[in-house]
Design a protein around this motif. Structure first.
Motif, short mmCIF file in Angstrom:
data_model
loop_
_atom_site.label_atom_id
_atom_site.label_comp_id
_atom_site.label_asym_id
_atom_site.label_seq_id
_atom_site.Cartn_x
_atom_site.Cartn_y
_atom_site.Cartn_z
N LYS A 34 0.89 -1.10 -0.01
CA LYS A 34 -0.07 0.06 -0.16
C LYS A 34 1.02 1.25 -0.18
O LYS A 34 1.74 1.56 0.87
N TYR A 35 0.61 2.23 -1.00
CA TYR A 35 1.32 3.47 -1.23
C TYR A 35 2.87 3.21 -0.96
O TYR A 35 3.26 4.13 -0.39
N ASP A 48 4.15 5.68 -4.64
CA ASP A 48 2.84 5.25 -4.55
C ASP A 48 2.23 3.95 -4.94
O ASP A 48 0.88 4.06 -5.66
N ASN A 50 0.12 0.57 -5.10
CA ASN A 50 -0.78 -0.29 -4.37
C ASN A 50 -0.83 -1.49 -5.32
O ASN A 50 -0.95 -1.53 -6.63
N GLY A 85 5.03 4.05 3.16
CA GLY A 85 4.00 2.72 2.54
C GLY A 85 4.12 1.48 3.54
O GLY A 85 4.95 1.49 4.56
#
Ligand SMILES: Nc1ncnc2c1ncn2[C@@H]1O[C@H](COP(=O)(O)OP(=O)(O)OP(=O)(O)O)[C@@H](O)[C@H]1O
Length: 327
Positions: A34-35, A48, A50, A85
């Motif tokens: 995630k991110y 970023d 995902n 992240g």
């Protein structure tokens, strides 16, 4: 320079669900990113990202040179520290469960360096010892990668293909849940590629989730259930081939072989609201939106044309990739 420490969780806060902060029905994916971000000094190699890989899936990362695939893979493996992240493997993160994750992940790097003077057997026994694995499993794994007969040869005498097999053997020896392969087909001959793909499919059938990066669109198309396309550090598209086709609105090609070409072919087709088509010999090709396939086929088959054969051609990964990169 890579910094070989565990990725931190940056400023990402995992959403809490359920009464006690965890949803009992929550499905734990094999990999959850995630991110995720990675800076090398001021340069941002991963932006970023995902990404989710479900249990039992084969997922491929695709992208031009320098897109950030290897960096992302090393972040997933805990070999490169994420600048921000969250990365979880089987619901575990590197901050708390580094050792546990290492037991669950197998990795074949783009280039594997072995000691030339050791035999294949000595090499694999070395990895087995590190991981507390039995002699029987060493035999099994050398058998699986087709190196049993060459196990007493020095690795320095091995071809690129044989070294790759040995690399695979060390990656799979501890029966990982997640097998990560960085450009596994690079440098292999056509037979080597076919055999490697068969091994990947077998391990996947036995329950291993697989994440691999590749430049070879055919390999990706054949193996992967889902594909992530990276460009300049960003994930610019993700999904199955069909999902990517839908997203781009790419047409299905309907190819119709006719016994005879009527002089009024254009009129007949236009009468059936088929305005554009190509004619090559006695084959008519119609580019048709995916959701209009049935209507077009029904219209063509209503008896006005003598149809010998009819086939559908969905756009391959090649045209999907080119369209996405051109967006
Ligand atoms: N250790 C590092 N220090 C500085 N920059 C780096 C480092 N490692 C990678 N990069 C840069 O980050 C970007 C992404 O590189 P990466 O190797 O992840 O791409 P890739 O998609 O795997 O490329 P390839 O397909 O050529 O292997 C590139 O511009 C690369 O030069």
């Amino acid at each position: 320079m890579d910094d070989h420490t565990s990725p931190d969780c940056g400023n990402f806060v995992r959403p809490q669900t359920g009464l006690l902060g965890g949803d009992p029905m929550e499905v734990i994916n094999t990999l959850e990113v995630k991110y995720a971000q990675k800076f090398y000094g001021p340069f941002q190699a991963v932006k970023d990202i995902n990404l989710t890989v479900e249990k039992g899936e084969i997922y491929a990362l695709l992208g031009h040179n320098g897109a950030g695939k290897s960096t992302l893979i090393k972040m997933i493996l805990g070999l490169v520290k994420a600048s921000a992240g969250m990365i979880e493997i089987e619901g575990l993160n590197y901050d708390a469960k580094n050792k546990e994750i290492k037991k669950r992940v197998g990795y074949l790097p783009e280039r594997m360096n072995f000691y030339d003077n050791l035999t294949a057997w000595e090499t694999i026994s070395f990895y087995a010892k590190l991981k507390g694995i039995t002699r029987k499993r060493c035999e099994e794994v050398l058998e699986q990668v087709g190196l049993r007969e060459a196990e007493h040869r020095r690795v320095g005498t091995f071809s690129k293909g044989m070294q790759q097999r040995l690399g695979l053997a060390q990656a799979i020896i501890h029966k990982p849940d997640l097998l990560v392969l960085d450009e596994p087909t690079t440098g292999l001959d056509p037979i080597g590629i076919l055999e490697l793909k068969a091994m990947i499919r077998n391990w996947n059938k036995e329950g291993t989730t697989i994440l691999f990066s590749s430049h070879n669109l055919n390999d990706v198309e054949e193996l992967a259930q889902r594909i992530g396309i990276m460009n300049r550090g960003e994930m610019i598209a993700q999904g199955s081939l069909a999902e990517l086709q839908d997203r781009l609105g790419l047409p299905t090609k309907i190819k119709i072989d006719l016994a005879v070409i009527p002089v009024d072919l254009e009129e007949i087709l236009v009468g059936k609201r088929i305005k554009t088509f190509q004619l090559e010999g006695k084959t008519v090709s119609i580019d048709c939106p995916k959701d209009k396939k049935t209507q077009v086929i029904t219209a063509v088959m209503d008896g006005m044309l003598k149809v010998l054969d009819l086939r559908l051609e969905e756009p391959g990964l090649n045209s999907i990739y080119q369209n996405i990169m051109a967006e």
